[in-house]
Scaffold this motif. Sequence first.
Motif, mmCIF file in Angstrom:
data_model
loop_
_atom_site.group_PDB
_atom_site.id
_atom_site.type_symbol
_atom_site.label_atom_id
_atom_site.label_comp_id
_atom_site.label_asym_id
_atom_site.label_seq_id
_atom_site.Cartn_x
_atom_site.Cartn_y
_atom_site.Cartn_z
ATOM 1 N N LYS A 99 93.790 79.599 35.215
ATOM 2 C CA LYS A 99 94.340 78.601 34.293
ATOM 3 C C LYS A 99 95.444 77.725 34.906
ATOM 4 O O LYS A 99 95.458 76.515 34.713
ATOM 5 N N GLU A 100 96.378 78.335 35.626
ATOM 6 C CA GLU A 100 97.489 77.548 36.168
ATOM 7 C C GLU A 100 96.994 76.559 37.223
ATOM 8 O O GLU A 100 97.441 75.416 37.275
ATOM 9 N N ARG A 133 95.397 73.738 35.455
ATOM 10 C CA ARG A 133 96.410 72.867 34.845
ATOM 11 C C ARG A 133 96.987 71.917 35.886
ATOM 12 O O ARG A 133 97.178 70.732 35.640
ATOM 13 N N ASN A 188 103.131 82.420 29.048
ATOM 14 C CA ASN A 188 102.435 81.494 28.147
ATOM 15 C C ASN A 188 103.172 80.180 27.962
ATOM 16 O O ASN A 188 102.815 79.381 27.109
ATOM 17 N N ASP A 189 104.224 79.993 28.760
ATOM 18 C CA ASP A 189 105.011 78.773 28.642
ATOM 19 C C ASP A 189 105.194 78.172 30.028
ATOM 20 O O ASP A 189 106.191 78.417 30.699
ATOM 21 N N PRO A 190 104.187 77.372 30.479
ATOM 22 C CA PRO A 190 104.241 76.848 31.848
ATOM 23 C C PRO A 190 105.550 76.117 32.156
ATOM 24 O O PRO A 190 106.106 76.288 33.237
ATOM 25 N N GLN A 209 93.725 73.462 24.406
ATOM 26 C CA GLN A 209 94.924 74.114 24.921
ATOM 27 C C GLN A 209 95.541 73.288 26.044
ATOM 28 O O GLN A 209 96.763 73.108 26.123
ATOM 29 N N GLN A 262 97.513 70.338 24.718
ATOM 30 C CA GLN A 262 98.820 70.733 24.207
ATOM 31 C C GLN A 262 99.797 71.006 25.352
ATOM 32 O O GLN A 262 100.928 70.511 25.354
ATOM 33 N N GLN A 263 99.349 71.740 26.378
ATOM 34 C CA GLN A 263 100.242 72.087 27.490
ATOM 35 C C GLN A 263 100.586 70.876 28.340
ATOM 36 O O GLN A 263 101.747 70.688 28.723
ATOM 37 N N ILE A 309 104.289 69.198 29.207
ATOM 38 C CA ILE A 309 104.760 68.999 30.585
ATOM 39 C C ILE A 309 105.055 67.514 30.834
ATOM 40 O O ILE A 309 106.095 67.162 31.393
#
Lengths: 494, 100
Positions: A357-358, A361, A420-422, B24, B27-28, B32
Amino acid sequence: MSIILKTASELRELLNQGQITSVELTQQFLQAISTRDPQVKAFQLVDATGALEQAEKVDAKRKAGQPLGALAGIPVAVKDVLCVKGQPTTCSSKMLENFRPPYDSATVEKLRAADAVIIGKTNMDEFAMGSSTENSAFMTTRNPWDLERIPGGSSGGSAAAVAACLAPVSIGTDTGGSIRQPAALCGIVGSKPTYGRVSRYGLIAFASSLDQVGPFTHDTLDNALLLEVLAGFDPRDSTSVNRPVPSYTQTIQQPLEGLRIGVPKEYFEEGLDSEIQSAIKQALQEYQKLGAKLVDVSLPHSKYAVATYYIVATAEASSNLARYDGMHYGYRAKPQSGEKLDLIRTYSRTRAEGFGKEVQRRIMLGTFALSAGYVDAYYLKALKVRRLIKNDFDQAFSQCDVIMGPTSPSAAFKLGEKSNDPLAMYLSDIYTIACNLAGIAGMSIPCGLTRTGLPIGLQLQVPPFEEEKMFRIARMYESVTDWHTRRPQLVLGK
Amino acid sequence: MDIETVRKVANLSRLDLSETDLAQMTQQLTAILGYIDQLSELNTEGVEPLSHPLPIQNVFREDEPRPSLPLELVLQNAPARQGDFFSVPAVFDPADDLSH
């Protein structure tokens, strides 16, 4: 004192005096790994056979009176982002789970040339993206000082390996603090050399204008010893800088006369834990007692460093990680029964299944920042702020030899606390990130413990290619304090 | 950042994300980018962008042939191979009419 608690320099003495062989030493560390690594989970791979074979060779060389390298017979753990020929090199990613590099990284070549014993590969945040090592696709490394807490990241496995005395020294990489932050949180010494000082050949790229290789050790003497081995020009890395490597260990014991320490006010503003703050202030007082002068400096763009970094680093990552398409190496998605996957779908399915996931992102953020219509507002803007951040350092270094402050705003946090909070996770690199953007050198040394017994790190930053001075300054502190000699209860026992 | 932009970026990134993942991610990334937006408060007019910390230019070398990796080493990590080649899915679907 148990042999595994010793520094590499001490072990070198014992080996040279013939008090222990490299095979015996390697066995001791392998024993420590089998006892404690099931709890710490620092190692992705332990190469017991290869390590013992190499140790035997070095012992034979020593016996025959042949010339020996600087790390002869010393076990070293290597972050799993550095290629070791023929050995799994995973980047703690499903994408590279079965990847075996066809060649050694420059760092591994240097270690071999120094007769070191490579004992294993260490766990990390996937593709070095993270600050807690929780982003590993395979396991979560624990902090040896408190197994319920993170070791920091992304080089968490390498830091935990040294802190838990599973290896006397290890190698990490630092793109935004990935050596210095885990060093601070694990109570050891970690340095990020100047950009271009250590070859990146065979280092699996995250953000190419920021990545650097560096050592983790118990003290600064060992750190100097390791960097002396790792540093140097390499034509295979076009950003490697061709200038001589000073003999850091030769000069490290010489204190710096008239030392001026820059203390940026921006490093002591809101967000800094009060226990960390008082430990740093105390460390600065120790330096004053040694005759150093504290100078107020300002790094006015510090507060923009994290934002700048998360554009620059992700933009570079989105480009670097485009190579993982499932064609030449690495994971490839398989069509489900009856399904036909064309080339493009194979790419995008491979990347959705192979990356965590990271990493996804960051690829998304970087791709967005570089995409038509947004590149000026994000990427170009960030590059301009990067210039301002570098100018801040140039300005500050005209008034001081070194900039000091905390490495991390808090001690090691609990497992899962920020996963859960990047954004909260990103902010744990607030003091380390600017160093990479500016390309200067930095290190973290232990300077205290919190009331609950968690390590605190002091960060030193110096102008490009002044590692020699940085080590001397760090050693001054070690000569009057004993934080670098502390080891966690886990190792010492009751 | 809306979900349609995220969908577009996911396509550019070659990431086959599910609807849940896209939601998701939206939202993230919004959170950021909200943080990153503080850069816009800085006046950077006339500031030269810094893409690299070293003042280095292109690095050239003589164009001389050098040995490369043996074929077996090159192919050892291939997810699929046919003889001395990497085996990949068809770039064009043979069923497609490519005449126009």
